[in-house]
Write a protein that holds these residues in place. Sequence first.
Motif, mmCIF file in Angstrom:
data_model
loop_
_atom_site.group_PDB
_atom_site.id
_atom_site.type_symbol
_atom_site.label_atom_id
_atom_site.label_comp_id
_atom_site.label_asym_id
_atom_site.label_seq_id
_atom_site.Cartn_x
_atom_site.Cartn_y
_atom_site.Cartn_z
ATOM 1 N N ALA A 327 0.830 -1.357 -0.078
ATOM 2 C CA ALA A 327 -0.209 0.059 -0.010
ATOM 3 C C ALA A 327 0.715 1.034 -0.063
ATOM 4 N N PHE A 328 1.867 1.337 0.772
ATOM 5 C CA PHE A 328 2.897 2.303 0.888
ATOM 6 C C PHE A 328 3.584 2.557 -0.497
ATOM 7 N N ALA A 329 4.120 1.615 -1.356
ATOM 8 C CA ALA A 329 4.767 1.594 -2.398
ATOM 9 C C ALA A 329 3.806 2.161 -3.441
ATOM 10 N N LEU A 330 2.473 1.805 -3.317
ATOM 11 C CA LEU A 330 1.566 2.466 -4.458
ATOM 12 C C LEU A 330 1.458 3.930 -4.228
ATOM 13 N N LEU A 331 1.267 4.353 -2.750
ATOM 14 C CA LEU A 331 1.240 5.720 -2.702
ATOM 15 C C LEU A 331 2.780 6.501 -2.943
ATOM 16 N N ILE A 332 3.687 6.089 -2.739
ATOM 17 C CA ILE A 332 5.032 6.706 -2.996
ATOM 18 C C ILE A 332 5.063 6.733 -4.641
ATOM 19 N N ALA A 333 4.981 5.812 -5.212
ATOM 20 C CA ALA A 333 5.076 5.706 -6.741
ATOM 21 C C ALA A 333 3.927 6.930 -7.145
ATOM 22 N N ALA A 336 5.235 10.564 -7.083
ATOM 23 C CA ALA A 336 6.616 10.577 -7.568
ATOM 24 C C ALA A 336 6.641 12.286 -8.136
ATOM 25 N N GLY A 337 5.833 12.694 -8.914
ATOM 26 C CA GLY A 337 6.078 13.821 -9.684
ATOM 27 C C GLY A 337 5.463 14.936 -8.688
ATOM 28 N N VAL A 338 5.028 14.905 -7.372
ATOM 29 C CA VAL A 338 4.511 15.998 -6.700
ATOM 30 C C VAL A 338 5.113 16.134 -5.296
ATOM 31 N N VAL A 339 5.566 14.918 -4.814
ATOM 32 C CA VAL A 339 6.061 14.842 -3.145
ATOM 33 C C VAL A 339 7.380 15.876 -3.231
ATOM 34 N N PRO A 340 8.204 15.510 -4.052
ATOM 35 C CA PRO A 340 9.642 16.198 -3.832
ATOM 36 C C PRO A 340 9.311 17.793 -3.862
ATOM 37 N N SER A 341 8.506 18.231 -4.677
ATOM 38 C CA SER A 341 8.206 19.575 -4.544
ATOM 39 C C SER A 341 7.746 20.480 -3.348
ATOM 40 N N TRP A 342 7.109 19.396 -2.303
ATOM 41 C CA TRP A 342 6.748 19.674 -1.128
ATOM 42 C C TRP A 342 7.725 20.144 -0.377
ATOM 43 N N VAL A 349 17.632 19.721 -6.976
ATOM 44 C CA VAL A 349 17.382 18.676 -5.773
ATOM 45 C C VAL A 349 16.077 17.812 -6.276
ATOM 46 N N ARG A 350 15.075 18.463 -6.803
ATOM 47 C CA ARG A 350 13.950 17.603 -7.506
ATOM 48 C C ARG A 350 14.515 16.355 -8.427
ATOM 49 N N GLU A 351 15.186 16.842 -9.357
ATOM 50 C CA GLU A 351 15.772 15.840 -10.322
ATOM 51 C C GLU A 351 16.901 14.795 -9.573
ATOM 52 N N GLN A 352 17.487 14.977 -8.510
ATOM 53 C CA GLN A 352 18.266 14.269 -8.016
ATOM 54 C C GLN A 352 17.322 13.194 -7.213
ATOM 55 N N ALA A 353 16.292 13.689 -6.686
ATOM 56 C CA ALA A 353 15.304 13.058 -5.825
ATOM 57 C C ALA A 353 14.565 11.797 -6.756
ATOM 58 N N MET A 354 14.432 12.094 -8.058
ATOM 59 C CA MET A 354 13.790 11.233 -8.773
ATOM 60 C C MET A 354 14.805 10.098 -9.141
ATOM 61 N N VAL A 355 16.036 10.310 -9.044
ATOM 62 C CA VAL A 355 17.151 8.947 -9.205
ATOM 63 C C VAL A 355 16.931 8.135 -8.077
ATOM 64 N N ALA A 356 16.553 8.329 -6.906
ATOM 65 C CA ALA A 356 16.511 7.543 -5.798
ATOM 66 C C ALA A 356 15.071 7.054 -5.730
ATOM 67 N N PHE A 360 13.331 3.234 -3.768
ATOM 68 C CA PHE A 360 12.260 3.374 -2.794
ATOM 69 C C PHE A 360 11.264 2.705 -3.121
ATOM 70 N N VAL A 361 10.587 2.800 -4.073
ATOM 71 C CA VAL A 361 9.172 2.195 -4.344
ATOM 72 C C VAL A 361 9.382 0.670 -4.289
ATOM 73 N N VAL A 362 10.300 0.239 -4.957
ATOM 74 C CA VAL A 362 10.386 -1.378 -5.024
ATOM 75 C C VAL A 362 10.609 -1.864 -3.677
#
Length: 446
Positions: A327-333, A336-342, A349-356, A360-362
């Motif tokens: 359930a958490f994996a689905l929420l985090i996935a 992906a396009g919104v949470v880092p901007s919070w 920094v947002r670009e680097q977050a997408m690398v990890a 994280f999801v898997v």
Amino acid sequence: MNQPALTGTAAATNEPASPRRIAALALPALVVLAAEPLYVLVDTAVVGHLGRVPLAALAIGGTVMTLTAWVGTVVAYGTTGRSARRFGAGDRAAAVAEGVQSSWLALGVGLLIAVGMQFGGGALARTLAGGGGEVADAAAHWLRIAALGAPGLLLAAAGNGWLRGVQDTRRPLLFVLGPNLLSALLCPLLVYPVGLGLIGSAIANVVAQTLCGVLFAAALISERVSLRPRPRVIRQQLVLSRDLLIRGVAFQASFLSATAVAARFGAAAVGAHQIALQLWFFTALVLDALAIAAQSLVGAALGGGDDAGARALARRIGLLGGVCGVAFALLIAAGAGVVPSWFTSDPQVREQAMVAWPWFVVMLPLAGVVFALDGVLIGAGDVVYLRNLTIVAAVGGFLPAIWLAYVLDLGLGGIWAGLTLFVVIRLVALLLRLRDGRWAVVGAVR
């Protein structure tokens, strides 16, 4: 005197694997566990909008304070296991007495940390930042102030431990949620309108942790048991907690190394690592709600001589952990396009977050099972196995992977691949241990 919902051996033998009983402990624990990391996420979001340097400084200082939180986790988990076994054997007074001694231990360690950081915080911040500079100086200043909350933080951990052991979930909920809500309001107020900047974040931390510790200490006093320190019992708790402490050191060496490597990839990378890592800690602690239920129920079941009930709980809680992880994996996935901007407006920094993010999801579904089974073995007192497993997974998997990421310039992807490997190794070993059944030893004290 406040009484628990269940008393004596009835707590251990009445429907041992009932979902309702698991939920009765897990849901309040969920709120308690989520309160501190949720506040840290608010803190990260507030500081993130100050700029790249304050966010990087918070990443370094916050990682060090996470070490203190892990020490608190060791205190809480060790206390829960001992208290729960005595509670399951029908001796509530002895269960509370374990909390008295663990509180003295927590207070002493917290004071040592608070004083130590005044003298060594600067050197530690420079080491993690890869040398001096603006980020290291800001991190050191934040750390010296934030460390003053360590005694309260550890007192609260000890309080959580014995209250969980006697299956009282109402008071921890109130004692943790209130101070953290207050601090979440103070943080943006101190950082922006008052104009304290990064330091306002540290002060808000201290307020929450100190108030929380005072509330738990007052709860212990209200039990009307002897508050006299008993060095012999404290030594016993230290011996029992030794393996959990070593396990915690292995965890923290891994996460401190990960932050140190991320810092060497630049401010944007370590800022993104802070965002992803705090989200990871948040989901980990929320998933740990099942582990808390496992510690209390499994400890009480074994203390009351019900090994069959303990085994049934282990299977059910492991399955529930996997479901929650998915359930958490689905929420985090989905976020992906919104949470880092919070947490930051910096595009790098947002670009680097997408690398990890994919790593994280898997790992989340796997981690859900791992955290649940960790709780089972801690409640059973099988901490030697957990210690050895964590050392092997860290030394043989996580640490080599993250330093290889630095040598080969693999960036955050390499660091988070190492974390995933760490989780996979632990999952396989925990499933093997659950199957062999040697962890299920009955008795009031293991």
